[in-house]
Design an enzyme around this catalytic site. Structure first.
Site, PDB file in Angstrom:
ATOM      1  N   ARG A 158       0.818  -1.224   0.000  1.00 56.16           N
ATOM      2  CA  ARG A 158       0.000   0.000   0.000  1.00 56.16           C
ATOM      3  C   ARG A 158       0.849   1.269   0.000  1.00 56.16           C
ATOM      4  NH1 ARG A 158      -5.651  -0.479   1.824  1.00 56.16           N
ATOM      5  NH2 ARG A 158      -6.290  -2.431   0.916  1.00 56.16           N
TER       6      ARG A 158
ATOM      7  N   ARG B   2      -7.706  11.297  -5.914  1.00 50.89           N
ATOM      8  CA  ARG B   2      -8.946  10.540  -5.702  1.00 50.89           C
ATOM      9  C   ARG B   2     -10.141  11.483  -5.652  1.00 50.89           C
ATOM     10  NH1 ARG B   2     -11.226   6.958  -0.845  1.00 50.89           N
ATOM     11  NH2 ARG B   2     -11.640   9.068  -0.142  1.00 50.89           N
TER      12      ARG B   2
ATOM     13  N   ARG C 200      -3.850   6.485   0.834  1.00 48.83           N
ATOM     14  CA  ARG C 200      -4.417   7.670   1.506  1.00 48.83           C
ATOM     15  C   ARG C 200      -3.485   8.439   2.429  1.00 48.83           C
ATOM     16  NH1 ARG C 200      -9.517   4.356   3.254  1.00 48.83           N
ATOM     17  NH2 ARG C 200      -7.724   2.987   3.504  1.00 48.83           N
TER      18      ARG C 200
HETATM   19  O1  CP3 Z   1       0.030  -1.669  -2.463  1.00 42.93           O
HETATM   20  C1  CP3 Z   1      -0.340  -0.787  -3.269  1.00 42.93           C
HETATM   21  O2  CP3 Z   1       0.049   0.409  -3.193  1.00 42.93           O
HETATM   22  C2  CP3 Z   1      -1.192  -1.204  -4.459  1.00 42.93           C
HETATM   23  C3  CP3 Z   1      -2.580  -0.997  -4.293  1.00 42.93           C
HETATM   24  C4  CP3 Z   1      -3.476  -1.955  -3.532  1.00 42.93           C
HETATM   25  C5  CP3 Z   1      -4.748  -1.536  -3.087  1.00 42.93           C
HETATM   26  N1  CP3 Z   1      -5.395  -2.620  -2.589  1.00 42.93           N
HETATM   27  C6  CP3 Z   1      -5.269  -0.170  -3.179  1.00 42.93           C
HETATM   28  C7  CP3 Z   1      -6.368   0.239  -2.292  1.00 42.93           C
HETATM   29  C8  CP3 Z   1      -3.355  -3.304  -3.223  1.00 42.93           C
HETATM   30  C9  CP3 Z   1      -2.160  -4.242  -3.417  1.00 42.93           C
HETATM   31  C10 CP3 Z   1      -4.582  -3.718  -2.626  1.00 42.93           C
HETATM   32  C11 CP3 Z   1      -4.866  -5.101  -2.202  1.00 42.93           C
HETATM   33  C12 CP3 Z   1      -6.060  -5.359  -1.400  1.00 42.93           C
HETATM   34  N2  CP3 Z   1      -7.315  -4.842  -1.555  1.00 42.93           N
HETATM   35  C13 CP3 Z   1      -6.115  -6.310  -0.370  1.00 42.93           C
HETATM   36  C14 CP3 Z   1      -4.989  -7.223   0.042  1.00 42.93           C
HETATM   37  C15 CP3 Z   1      -3.941  -6.527   0.814  1.00 42.93           C
HETATM   38  C16 CP3 Z   1      -4.408  -5.991   2.137  1.00 42.93           C
HETATM   39  O3  CP3 Z   1      -4.251  -4.772   2.335  1.00 42.93           O
HETATM   40  O4  CP3 Z   1      -4.838  -6.783   2.971  1.00 42.93           O
HETATM   41  C17 CP3 Z   1      -7.425  -6.303   0.146  1.00 42.93           C
HETATM   42  C18 CP3 Z   1      -7.959  -7.154   1.282  1.00 42.93           C
HETATM   43  C19 CP3 Z   1      -8.168  -5.386  -0.637  1.00 42.93           C
HETATM   44  C20 CP3 Z   1      -9.632  -5.081  -0.529  1.00 42.93           C
HETATM   45  C21 CP3 Z   1      -9.858  -3.682  -0.134  1.00 42.93           C
HETATM   46  N3  CP3 Z   1      -9.597  -2.594  -0.933  1.00 42.93           N
HETATM   47  C22 CP3 Z   1     -10.365  -3.214   1.098  1.00 42.93           C
HETATM   48  C23 CP3 Z   1     -10.770  -4.088   2.261  1.00 42.93           C
HETATM   49  C24 CP3 Z   1     -10.422  -1.824   1.009  1.00 42.93           C
HETATM   50  C25 CP3 Z   1     -10.989  -0.877   2.021  1.00 42.93           C
HETATM   51  C26 CP3 Z   1     -10.157  -0.789   3.222  1.00 42.93           C
HETATM   52  C27 CP3 Z   1      -9.298   0.389   3.138  1.00 42.93           C
HETATM   53  O5  CP3 Z   1      -8.076   0.272   3.386  1.00 42.93           O
HETATM   54  O6  CP3 Z   1      -9.865   1.437   2.850  1.00 42.93           O
HETATM   55  C28 CP3 Z   1      -9.876  -1.452  -0.254  1.00 42.93           C
HETATM   56  C29 CP3 Z   1      -9.704  -0.084  -0.761  1.00 42.93           C
HETATM   57  C30 CP3 Z   1      -8.349   0.299  -1.225  1.00 42.93           C
HETATM   58  N4  CP3 Z   1      -7.528  -0.465  -2.005  1.00 42.93           N
HETATM   59  C31 CP3 Z   1      -7.719   1.557  -0.989  1.00 42.93           C
HETATM   60  C32 CP3 Z   1      -6.495   1.534  -1.660  1.00 42.93           C
HETATM   61  C33 CP3 Z   1      -5.487   2.646  -1.784  1.00 42.93           C
HETATM   62  C34 CP3 Z   1      -8.324   2.712  -0.224  1.00 42.93           C
HETATM   63  C35 CP3 Z   1      -9.340   3.320  -1.112  1.00 42.93           C
HETATM   64  C36 CP3 Z   1      -9.549   4.757  -0.833  1.00 42.93           C
HETATM   65  O7  CP3 Z   1     -10.403   5.043   0.016  1.00 42.93           O
HETATM   66  O8  CP3 Z   1      -8.913   5.581  -1.512  1.00 42.93           O
END
Ligand code: CP3
Length: 350
Positions: free
Chosen positions: A27, A40, A31
């Site tokens: 990640r 965003r 954010r």
């Molecule tokens: O690592 C990186 O910079 C690449 C981007 C990336 C995102 N999601 C962007 C994201 C990667 C590799 C993921 C993987 C992902 N997505 C996982 C596995 C890794 C982990 O963190 O456990 C999971 C379970 C998801 C599913 C997901 N996506 C959830 C549960 C959420 C909401 C929770 C949260 O952190 O807000 C997301 C949204 C998400 N994916 C965001 C980002 C930057 C936040 C979205 C936002 O509000 O801008």
């Protein structure tokens, strides 16, 4: 000034000698960066960022403009596959992912299509091509997908949940439905990662965020076995066999020995196990990635430098280390602390 290095990560993945260990952060785009929040807001929502290759490219490159990272990771999400399968994904403010439809029956599973990557998921390979064009070989690009089990958790629950009880119930009550879903996701995930590889990613990673929720027997049966099949599929296909694979199961340190038999090139390790102890258990056959606690980044630059020094000292001069966190960066993480982590890893560079 960032001094890009395009070989450290790939060398570490082959367990070759490097000047200093490579570092990147799960990640790393997200954010905690004001420039991410601005983009965003301009895009309107998270899915639009993922589905617009130009914006996904810009976000992917943002952390590299600030920090001396040794890899870029494609900006996307693990839930793009179920979205392309027609489950209707949205991200509600403060709620996380939410699906219109969820998977309850064998009929639901049977009606799921396996998406054509260049078609329904075409924005992903398109973003990969654009990012590689911009990167011009400065650092390798990591592509990724969720593990079949972790993606199934969201498809069965319909949204985020602290322990995915509905998916775990299915593992006990109706394992045939779960098995059918995992089989379909395994095929879709293989095709999806192959699409990313053909578009140009240099490494792929499987995120198994929820493997650690399962009983040991269910971990092997449902989580590890489906990841193993994805790995075997990619390693047996001449067009994808050369690409290193990183496998990360969170909260699953008891399974390291089994994971090391998966055929993956590297294992992601979380902070619940010492990296040196993990290496002793898996032997000198596989690279390890991790494992600083994301909460450490809420301390001070001094404490972070010390934690990095301790990690590097504890690891010693062995090959095959990739420094990372044990899970993704938290959203309110202070930027100067991320800077302290990355520069501490590279400090010894001559
Ligand atoms: O690592 C990186 O910079 C690449 C981007 C990336 C995102 N999601 C962007 C994201 C990667 C590799 C993921 C993987 C992902 N997505 C996982 C596995 C890794 C982990 O963190 O456990 C999971 C379970 C998801 C599913 C997901 N996506 C959830 C549960 C959420 C909401 C929770 C949260 O952190 O807000 C997301 C949204 C998400 N994916 C965001 C980002 C930057 C936040 C979205 C936002 O509000 O801008």
């Amino acid at each position: 000034m960032t001094q890009y290095n395009n070989t450290r990560l790939l060398k570490a993945l082959k367990r070759q000698t490097v000047d200093v260990p490579p570092v990147w952060l799960m990640r790393q785009a997200g954010r905690y960066l004001p420039e991410y929040r601005a983009l965003r807001a301009k895009a309107g929502d998270f899915l639009t960022l993922c589905q617009t290759p130009q914006l996904a490219t810009e976000v992917t490159l943002q952390p590299l403009q600030r920090f001396d990272l040794d890899a870029a990771i494609l900006f996307s999400d693990i839930l793009t596959i179920p979205h392309a399968m027609g489950l209707g994904l949205s991200f509600e403010e403060g709620e996380g992912p939410c699906f219109k439809k969820r998977i309850e029956t064998l009929r639901d599973v049977k009606s799921l299509p396996i998406p054509e990557v260049e078609d329904e998921l075409g924005y992903v390979p398109e973003a990969v091509r654009m990012i590689q064009h911009e990167l011009q070989g400065r650092v390798p690009l990591i592509g990724f997908a969720g593990s079949p089990w972790t993606v199934a958790c969201y498809m069965i629950e319909g949204r985020s949940h602290k322990n995915f009880i509905t998916a775990r119930k299915m593992a006990h009550q109706a394992p045939e439905i779960l098995t059918a879903l995992l089989e379909k996701l395994m095929k879709a995930t293989t095709a999806y990662l192959k699409g990313q590889i053909l578009a140009g990613v240099d490494v792929v990673m499987l995120f198994d965020t929820w493997g650690g929720l399962l009983t040991p027997a269910h971990y092997e049966l449902f989580s590890l076995s489906s990841m193993q099949k994805v790995v075997a599929n990619l390693k047996s296909d001449p067009s994808t066999a050369h690409i290193p694979i990183i496998l990360f199961s969170k909260g699953a340190a008891i399974h390291l020995e089994a994971m090391a038999q998966s055929g993956a090139d590297a294992l992601g390790v979380d902070w619940t196990v010492a990296l040196s102890a993990a290496r002793e258990r898996v032997g000198a056959t596989i690279c390890l990635q991790g494992n600083l606690d994301p909460a450490l980044l809420f301390s001070t630059p001094q404490k972070i430098r010390l934690a990095v020094k301790n990690l590097l000292d504890e690891w010693g001069s062995h090959p095959g280390l990739i420094v990372n966190l044990g899970h993704g960066i938290e959203q309110d993480t202070p930027i100067e602390n991320v800077q302290a982590l990355v520069s501490a890893v590279h400090e010894k560079r001559g």
